[in-house]
Design an enzyme around this catalytic site. Structure first.
Site, short mmCIF file in Angstrom:
data_model
loop_
_atom_site.label_atom_id
_atom_site.label_comp_id
_atom_site.label_asym_id
_atom_site.label_seq_id
_atom_site.Cartn_x
_atom_site.Cartn_y
_atom_site.Cartn_z
CD GLN A 1 -6.75 -1.04 1.62
OE1 GLN A 1 -7.60 -2.44 0.61
NE2 GLN A 1 -7.45 -0.51 2.16
N GLY B 1 -6.08 5.61 2.28
CA GLY B 1 -5.92 7.49 2.34
C GLY B 1 -5.40 6.87 0.59
CG HIS B 2 -6.43 5.76 -2.34
ND1 HIS B 2 -7.50 5.67 -3.06
CD2 HIS B 2 -5.69 5.02 -1.90
CE1 HIS B 2 -7.39 4.26 -2.94
NE2 HIS B 2 -5.79 4.14 -1.99
N GLY C 1 0.60 -1.20 -0.23
CA GLY C 1 0.15 0.09 -0.32
C GLY C 1 0.68 1.28 0.39
CG ASP C 2 0.75 3.87 2.30
OD1 ASP C 2 -0.62 3.92 2.52
OD2 ASP C 2 0.91 2.96 3.25
CE LYS D 1 -3.34 1.91 -3.52
NZ LYS D 1 -2.57 1.86 -2.79
P1 IMP Z 1 -6.61 -3.60 7.94
O1 IMP Z 1 -6.82 -3.52 7.32
O2 IMP Z 1 -7.11 -1.86 8.77
O3 IMP Z 1 -7.49 -4.85 8.80
O4 IMP Z 1 -5.16 -3.19 8.70
C1 IMP Z 1 -4.31 -5.06 8.03
C2 IMP Z 1 -3.36 -4.29 7.68
O5 IMP Z 1 -3.27 -3.72 6.12
C3 IMP Z 1 -2.13 -3.43 9.00
O6 IMP Z 1 -0.80 -3.58 8.24
C4 IMP Z 1 -2.33 -2.42 7.37
O7 IMP Z 1 -1.72 -0.98 7.77
C5 IMP Z 1 -2.78 -2.33 6.18
N1 IMP Z 1 -3.30 -1.04 5.33
C6 IMP Z 1 -4.78 -1.42 5.15
N2 IMP Z 1 -5.26 -0.53 4.48
C7 IMP Z 1 -3.93 0.45 4.22
C8 IMP Z 1 -3.61 1.47 2.99
O8 IMP Z 1 -4.30 2.05 2.67
N3 IMP Z 1 -2.09 1.44 2.92
C9 IMP Z 1 -1.00 1.05 3.52
N4 IMP Z 1 -1.60 0.22 4.47
C10 IMP Z 1 -2.74 -0.27 4.78
#
Ligand code: IMP
Length: 416
Positions: free
Chosen positions: A220, A39-40, A11-12, A15
């Site tokens: 993600q 978070g885009h 992720g991050d 995109k």
């Molecule tokens: P969850 O999606 O909140 O259940 O988190 C599970 C894992 O995915 C954790 O390590 C979060 O930090 C990571 N994660 C979820 N969404 C994002 C994103 O949009 N960017 C980066 N990491 C994410």
């Protein structure tokens, strides 16, 4: 031509920046997975927009935006986002369409998420993502169309509460989220959402028939995918290419291009294996600060590391990536040399392929190749050592690099 923009790391990757730069070529932009954990960020002049649920394509006047069935929607977060867009003069009426069949993230999912984190330590965003997808698979999820039937919704919630009370002591006794007040809150909030609900699958089919084009906005990244990521340190949805089809109901033949996005280094938020992580805290802090590597949803400092070509090749294979977009080259500018991992070592053996096994991936040591660094002049001309870096990535993954991002601003993007 339809295209997808998918994250290839944790992720991050940037995109939203790529989506923002090509959105004008498409008629409809579709989110298909995840939820308000995403978070885009799009930076335009002095304005910075962070999108959690609404496709970032909404910034482009006249484009239609869809939140498809594969997204788990927190109605309260969605209404906040809609209001925020409207405060900034961006209309959602007749532009934002939400699937009837998307599942709903409710306040108890967030409580469950926090409760489970006390012992699981995955480092979730605490947006209730895991528990809401669990309920979907467990066949006790609430769908958007349930919001239209308050009586049935109340009955469902009572049933769910009775079941869950046993597994989550202390949570389901909370007065504020007990079924009756919760239904009232949901009904009030969903007044803003109900007019936007539609059969998005049919809508996408119809627009295809009219010759319109679709851009699928990933959330993600491949290494957080529920099946192909570093399980269990993953999110709970399918954020690789397959999630587009299960998340929207459109067939694979609709997809013409897959643009994979990766940073020219690597970051990760939350716990879990990260072979190329920089362990030297001073060096890590320097890169984190230069790259402004702090989560856009939670503000958490991101873990930082070098580019991992073993993982990148794996992510390209899974997604059928047809072109690469590489971001944040400005962050590495001025370094004398840059390590990139080309293999892993474990027990005296070399691994060329990414191991889908937590016990192995957490123990591998990256084998680095040092590539010479670049300066700003080489960067802007995509010449010299920058070009070598890009060509190394192309040779390794077998995928051409079409976009290079050289800064946070909208116009800091070079197309090849
Ligand atoms: P969850 O999606 O909140 O259940 O988190 C599970 C894992 O995915 C954790 O390590 C979060 O930090 C990571 N994660 C979820 N969404 C994002 C994103 O949009 N960017 C980066 N990491 C994410």
């Amino acid at each position: 031509m339809n295209a997808a923009v998918l994250g290839l790391q944790w992720g991050d990757e940037g995109k939203a920046k790529i989506i923002d730069s090509i959105a004008s070529d498409f008629d409809t932009i579709v989110r298909f997975c995840g939820g308000a954990n995403a978070g885009h960020t799009v930076v335009s002049g002095d304005s910075k927009f962070i999108f959690h649920l609404v496709p970032s394509g909404i910034l482009h006047p006249g484009k239609k935006c869809v939140i498809a069935g594969g997204v788990n929607i927190d109605p309260f977060a969605l209404v906040e986002e809609i209001k925020n867009l409207e405060r900034n003069g961006i209309e959602t009426k007749n532009r934002l369409f939400i699937s009837f069949s998307a599942f709903v993230v409710l306040p108890y999912h967030k409580y469950q998420d926090a409760y489970q984190e006390r012992t699981r330590h995955i480092g979730t965003t605490r947006r209730g993502i895991g528990p809401s997808y669990t309920d979907k698979i467990d066949r006790v999820g609430i769908r958007m169309y349930d919001l239209l039937q308050p009586k049935i919704l109340l009955e469902k919630l009572k049933f769910i509460y009775n079941e869950k009370k046993l597994s989550f002591p202390g949570i389901f006794e909370k007065e504020d989220i007990s079924p009756e007040p919760l239904v009232e809150q949901i009904i009030e909030t969903s007044k803003r959402i109900i007019p936007l609900l539609t059969d998005t699958r049919v809508m996408l089919l119809e627009s295809r028939k009219k010759g319109e084009s679709i851009l699928f906005e990933g959330a993600q990244g491949a290494l957080l995918d529920i099946d192909f990521g570093t399980y269990p340190y993953v999110t709970s949805s399918s954020c690789t290419v397959g999630g587009i089809f299960s998340g929207t109901g459109i067939p694979p033949t609709f997809l013409d291009r897959v643009i994979g996005v990766a940073k020219c280094y690597t970051t990760r938020v939350g716990a879990g294996p990260f072979p190329t992580e920089i362990v030297d805290e001073k060096k890590a802090t320097r890169l984190r600060e230069r790259g402004d590597e702090f989560g856009s949803t939670t503000g958490r400092p991101r873990r930082v590391g070098w580019l991992d070509l073993v993982a990148l090749k794996y992510a390209c294979q899974i997604n059928g990536v047809s072109e690469l977009a590489l971001t944040k080259f400005d962050v590495l500018s001025g370094m004398s040399s840059i390590p990139v991992a080309t293999e892993y070592a474990i027990n005296g053996e070399r691994l060329a392929n990414f191991p889908e096994n937590l016990h192995i991936i957490r123990r591998v040591a990256p084998v680095y190749r040092e590539l010479p660094g670049w300066n700003d002049e080489e960067l802007l001309g995509i010449s010299g050592n920058v070009l070598d870096y890009i060509e190394t990535i192309e040779r390794f993954t077998g995928v051409p690099v079409r976009f290079i991002s050289t800064g946070a601003e909208r116009n800091n993007l070079i197309r090849r």
